[in-house]
Structures are given as structure tokens and as C-alpha cells.
Design a protein around this motif. Structure first.
Motif, PDB file in Angstrom:
ATOM      1  N   LEU A 152      72.899 -18.957  50.417  1.00 17.64           N
ATOM      2  CA  LEU A 152      72.262 -18.354  49.250  1.00 17.64           C
ATOM      3  C   LEU A 152      72.489 -19.208  48.011  1.00 17.64           C
ATOM      4  N   ILE A 153      71.933 -18.747  46.924  1.00 22.91           N
ATOM      5  CA  ILE A 153      72.117 -19.406  45.631  1.00 22.91           C
ATOM      6  C   ILE A 153      72.932 -18.489  44.722  1.00 22.91           C
ATOM      7  N   ASP A 154      74.040 -19.024  44.217  1.00 24.56           N
ATOM      8  CA  ASP A 154      74.783 -18.355  43.150  1.00 24.56           C
ATOM      9  C   ASP A 154      74.158 -18.794  41.824  1.00 24.56           C
ATOM     10  N   LEU A 155      73.606 -17.843  41.091  1.00 26.91           N
ATOM     11  CA  LEU A 155      72.955 -18.149  39.824  1.00 26.91           C
ATOM     12  C   LEU A 155      73.861 -17.670  38.687  1.00 26.91           C
ATOM     13  N   PHE A 156      74.489 -18.617  38.002  1.00 24.56           N
ATOM     14  CA  PHE A 156      75.447 -18.295  36.946  1.00 24.56           C
ATOM     15  C   PHE A 156      74.728 -18.192  35.602  1.00 24.56           C
ATOM     16  N   VAL A 157      74.881 -17.045  34.939  1.00 20.49           N
ATOM     17  CA  VAL A 157      74.223 -16.787  33.660  1.00 20.49           C
ATOM     18  C   VAL A 157      75.249 -16.224  32.685  1.00 20.49           C
ATOM     19  N   ASP A 158      75.333 -16.797  31.505  1.00 16.85           N
ATOM     20  CA  ASP A 158      76.217 -16.277  30.460  1.00 16.85           C
ATOM     21  C   ASP A 158      75.410 -15.329  29.579  1.00 16.85           C
ATOM     22  N   THR A 159      75.679 -14.034  29.732  1.00 17.32           N
ATOM     23  CA  THR A 159      74.883 -13.023  29.021  1.00 17.32           C
ATOM     24  C   THR A 159      75.503 -12.619  27.686  1.00 17.32           C
ATOM     25  N   ARG A 160      76.530 -13.331  27.250  1.00 17.16           N
ATOM     26  CA  ARG A 160      77.219 -12.933  26.021  1.00 17.16           C
ATOM     27  C   ARG A 160      76.506 -13.407  24.761  1.00 17.16           C
ATOM     28  N   ASP A 161      75.648 -14.432  24.870  1.00 20.02           N
ATOM     29  CA  ASP A 161      74.976 -14.992  23.701  1.00 20.02           C
ATOM     30  C   ASP A 161      73.681 -14.218  23.450  1.00 20.02           C
ATOM     31  N   HIS A 162      73.800 -13.120  22.712  1.00 23.00           N
ATOM     32  CA  HIS A 162      72.642 -12.252  22.491  1.00 23.00           C
ATOM     33  C   HIS A 162      71.573 -12.946  21.649  1.00 23.00           C
ATOM     34  N   GLU A 163      71.966 -13.844  20.775  1.00 25.33           N
ATOM     35  CA  GLU A 163      70.987 -14.548  19.949  1.00 25.33           C
ATOM     36  C   GLU A 163      70.115 -15.446  20.812  1.00 25.33           C
ATOM     37  N   LYS A 195      66.359 -21.767  61.078  1.00 26.50           N
ATOM     38  CA  LYS A 195      64.963 -21.323  61.066  1.00 26.50           C
ATOM     39  C   LYS A 195      64.391 -21.463  59.673  1.00 26.50           C
ATOM     40  N   THR A 196      63.236 -22.101  59.576  1.00 20.62           N
ATOM     41  CA  THR A 196      62.533 -22.161  58.298  1.00 20.62           C
ATOM     42  C   THR A 196      61.762 -20.862  58.114  1.00 20.62           C
ATOM     43  N   SER A 197      62.103 -20.128  57.058  1.00 22.53           N
ATOM     44  CA  SER A 197      61.556 -18.795  56.845  1.00 22.53           C
ATOM     45  C   SER A 197      60.622 -18.770  55.650  1.00 22.53           C
ATOM     46  N   LYS A 198      59.606 -17.932  55.732  1.00 23.54           N
ATOM     47  CA  LYS A 198      58.699 -17.738  54.604  1.00 23.54           C
ATOM     48  C   LYS A 198      59.267 -16.759  53.583  1.00 23.54           C
ATOM     49  N   ARG A 199      60.351 -16.096  53.935  1.00 21.86           N
ATOM     50  CA  ARG A 199      60.979 -15.169  52.995  1.00 21.86           C
ATOM     51  C   ARG A 199      61.745 -15.950  51.929  1.00 21.86           C
ATOM     52  N   PRO A 200      62.002 -15.329  50.769  1.00 19.85           N
ATOM     53  CA  PRO A 200      62.693 -16.044  49.682  1.00 19.85           C
ATOM     54  C   PRO A 200      64.178 -16.238  49.959  1.00 19.85           C
ATOM     55  N   THR A 201      64.764 -17.177  49.252  1.00 20.24           N
ATOM     56  CA  THR A 201      66.200 -17.413  49.322  1.00 20.24           C
ATOM     57  C   THR A 201      66.951 -16.265  48.650  1.00 20.24           C
ATOM     58  N   PRO A 202      67.990 -15.742  49.272  1.00 18.05           N
ATOM     59  CA  PRO A 202      68.785 -14.692  48.607  1.00 18.05           C
ATOM     60  C   PRO A 202      69.524 -15.249  47.391  1.00 18.05           C
ATOM     61  N   LEU A 203      69.679 -14.410  46.383  1.00 17.91           N
ATOM     62  CA  LEU A 203      70.344 -14.808  45.140  1.00 17.91           C
ATOM     63  C   LEU A 203      71.529 -13.900  44.854  1.00 17.91           C
ATOM     64  N   ALA A 204      72.594 -14.492  44.346  1.00 17.46           N
ATOM     65  CA  ALA A 204      73.717 -13.731  43.800  1.00 17.46           C
ATOM     66  C   ALA A 204      73.790 -14.075  42.322  1.00 17.46           C
ATOM     67  N   ILE A 205      73.450 -13.121  41.474  1.00 17.43           N
ATOM     68  CA  ILE A 205      73.467 -13.351  40.034  1.00 17.43           C
ATOM     69  C   ILE A 205      74.886 -13.097  39.522  1.00 17.43           C
ATOM     70  N   VAL A 206      75.469 -14.115  38.929  1.00 15.63           N
ATOM     71  CA  VAL A 206      76.834 -14.021  38.400  1.00 15.63           C
ATOM     72  C   VAL A 206      76.731 -14.040  36.882  1.00 15.63           C
ATOM     73  N   ALA A 207      76.925 -12.887  36.250  1.00 16.28           N
ATOM     74  CA  ALA A 207      76.772 -12.757  34.800  1.00 16.28           C
ATOM     75  C   ALA A 207      78.135 -12.569  34.153  1.00 16.28           C
ATOM     76  N   THR A 208      78.349 -13.258  33.051  1.00 16.34           N
ATOM     77  CA  THR A 208      79.612 -13.143  32.309  1.00 16.34           C
ATOM     78  C   THR A 208      79.470 -12.083  31.235  1.00 16.34           C
TER      79      THR A 208
END
Length: 319
Positions: free
Chosen positions: A9-20, A80-93
Motif C-alpha cells: 500500500l501507500i502511506d500518505l503523510f499529511v501535516d494537517t496542522r497548517d490551517h492557513e 497479480k496486476t489488478s484494475k482496482r486502486p492501490t490501498p492508501l493509509a492516510i497518516v495525518a499529524t
């Protein structure tokens, strides 16, 4: 070859603290991940041949994951090459600096593995390693059960539950599936966090390990971070201490421990059911110490950056 099956899967790291900045969009960092993914390339880095059996999306993230596995020397001919999307793990600070995890994994590529996608002839496979949330996703979960049942007599089966309760809607179903797989396993490796999540903080670790050994498992290993690791086997119980390292983070530490055990057994010609049955306490102590040192190396650097065999040997030489 050690065949690893489960999710990439993909770990997607996002810093959500910067509201601006959030007004115009937050930057994100996409990192290849997933416990079985880490295990597959970790085994390869540690000097044993590994392969990956699982669904990899044909989308951009899936191509990234496939390329990374190949670059690490992992055989992906069974993927197996799949037509389905890659799973994501959203990591938010969050505001307190601690990460929170949100998984987007339903109906994604890791689920897209059926019995028809698994070759009948698995000659040359010394071990099958499975685990994480693919065990209870469908149809991949049922596929893995079938693979284990028909392969356990001829090769080692190693299971790491890597339990994530947020992905388990029915814990009773998880228990039924996991307990069924344990009967066919040679090795069960898990963390104390897994034990707490599955059985509660008051559960008796030794009692659970004894139950699994009685059901058919040959070796049960629990890891407890800086407190070390414990092996339960017919020859007795062995504990090794944790390693004294400066911890950057613990991402991938459990996967490293698992990879180091399997790679060591493979390199030494002991990755067979008979050899695991024949372990004595000193042999188990050596195996666990090597795995703990490997995990310590990963903890001493950022992310799931598992060690190479040369790095592990250098670290073992000075203890």
C-alpha cells in the motif's frame, strides 16, 4: 524462495496542522508500505530470495510499488496486476503532534487475489509468510486460507497478524480465521500490541502461546520493543533483551524482526518444519538475538528502512 503474500500500500503523510496552507492544499508525501511489502524486501536485503504474491494495482501507485519490489530484488512474477486502486493509509499529524491513521483499503488491489491467481505448482518455495489485514479481506483472505492448507505439509508457514482493529469490523471472525491458520503454521510471530488488541491487556501470553503450540504451531515468538522478545517452543521458553539504540521511530521494526528470523533460517538451511522442531534453547536465543539486532537498526533510522545483511553482520560483530 520465501513467498510473502498480503498487501502492498501507500502511506500518505499529511501535516494537517497548517490551517492557513490548508486553504490552497496541503502537501503530502507518498511512501511505499504495508507489512507484507516491507517483509518481502526485508528478506531480500538480508540475503535470502523472496517473492511477492498479491494484488498490485495498474495505477501509478501500483506501478511504483512493483518497481520498488523489483529494485529490491523481490520476484514479482506471481503478483497479480489488478484494475482496482492501490490501498492508501492516510497518516495525518494532529495539533498535539501525534499521527492518526485512516485506511482506504476496501475493494482495493490487495483484496483482488483469488484461488485462480495462485499457481498450483509451488515447487522451490521453502516458506510462505502471510499476515496483516489481508487475512480478513475478501476474496484474498479465503485465498490465503486455501494456500496455507495445501502448502503447510511441504513448506514452512509463518504468520504475523499485525492486527489493526480499525480494519476488523468483526473481531470474532478474525479470531476464527486466525486460530484456523495457526493449526497449519510453523511460526507465529506477533507483538504484545497484537496480543493486547486481540485478547485484552489481561491476557496470559504464555497460556495463549501454549494453546497455539498445542494446536499445531511449532514456534511462537512475541516482541515487546525495548523489553525484548520471547520464544515459546517444545524445548522451552527463551527471552532475549531489547537492544539499546537511539530510537528515531519504530516503523517497520516488527517487519524487520520477522524478516531477520526467516532470512536467517533460510541462509542456514533451517527453514524446514523438521529443523524448527529440532531447535534447542541456545539456537532460539541466537535466532532471536539476531532478529532483535536487525530491528534495532531499523528503529535507529527514519521509516521502514530495513537493514542489509552486511549492516546486520557488522552490528552483530560488536555485541
Amino acid at each position: 524462495m520465501i513467498l510473502v503474500s498480503g498487501e502492498a500500500l501507500i502511506d500518505l503523510f499529511v501535516d494537517t496542522r497548517d490551517h492557513e496552507r490548508a486553504r490552497t492544499g496541503l502537501p503530502a508525501l507518498a511512501v511505499a508500505g504495508g507489512s507484507p511489502f516491507n517483509l518481502a524486501f526485508g528478506i531480500s536485503r538480508l540475503g535470502a530470495k523472496s517473492g511477492f504474491l498479491g494484488g498490485l494495482s495498474e495505477d501509478g501507485f501500483g506501478r511504483m510499488l512493483a518497481a520498488r519490489l523489483e529494485a529490491e530484488g523481490v520476484d514479482i512474477s506471481l503478483a497479480k496486476t489488478s484494475k482496482r486502486p492501490t490501498p492508501l493509509a492516510i497518516v495525518a499529524t494532529g495539533a498535539d503532534g501525534h499521527p492518526t491513521y485512516t485506511f482506504h483499503a476496501e475493494n482495493c488491489a490487495e483484496c483482488d487475489l483469488t484461488a485462480e491467481d495462485v499457481p498450483f505448482n509451488l515447487d522451490g518455495i521453502s516458506a510462505i509468510a502471510i499476515g496483516s489485514f489481508s487475512l480478513i479481506m475478501e476474496p484474498v483472505g479465503t485465498t490465503l486460507v486455501g494456500l496455507v492448507r495445501r502448502s503447510a505439509a511441504n513448506c514452512v508457514v509463518s504468520i504475523d497478524p499485525n492486527l489493526r482493529l480499525s480494519l476488523v469490523p468483526d473481531l470474532a471472525h478474525w479470531h476464527a480465521r486466525f486460530d484456523g491458520l495457526v493449526r497449519h503454521a510453523s511460526i507465529v510471530k506477533l507483538s504484545v500490541e497484537d496480543l493486547d488488541a486481540a485478547y485484552g491487556t489481561d491476557a496470559d501470553e504464555a497460556e495463549i502461546a501454549a494453546r497455539w503450540l498445542g494446536a499445531g504451531a511449532q514456534l511462537v515468538v512475541t516482541t515487546d520493543g525495548p523489553n525484548g522478545a520471547t520464544a515459546y517452543h517444545a524445548c522451552g521458553t527463551v527471552n532475549v533483551p531489547g537492544r539499546n539504540v537511539t530510537v528515531i521511530d519504530t516503523v517497520g521494526a516488527g517487519d524487520t524482526f520477522h524478516a531477520a528470523m526467516l532470512a536467517s533460517l533460510e541462509r542456514s538451511g533451517r527453514l524446514t518444519r523438521d529443523a524448527i522442531d529440532g531447535f534447542d534453547q541456545e539456537g532460539l536465543r541466537t535466532l532471536l538475538t539476531e532478529a532483535a539486532v536487525a530491528a534495532g537498526i531499523t528503529c535507529s533510522r527514519r521509516g521502514a528502512d530495513l537493514p542489509t545483511l552486511e549492516e546486520l553482520r557488522a552490528a552483530l560483530a560488536v555485541i
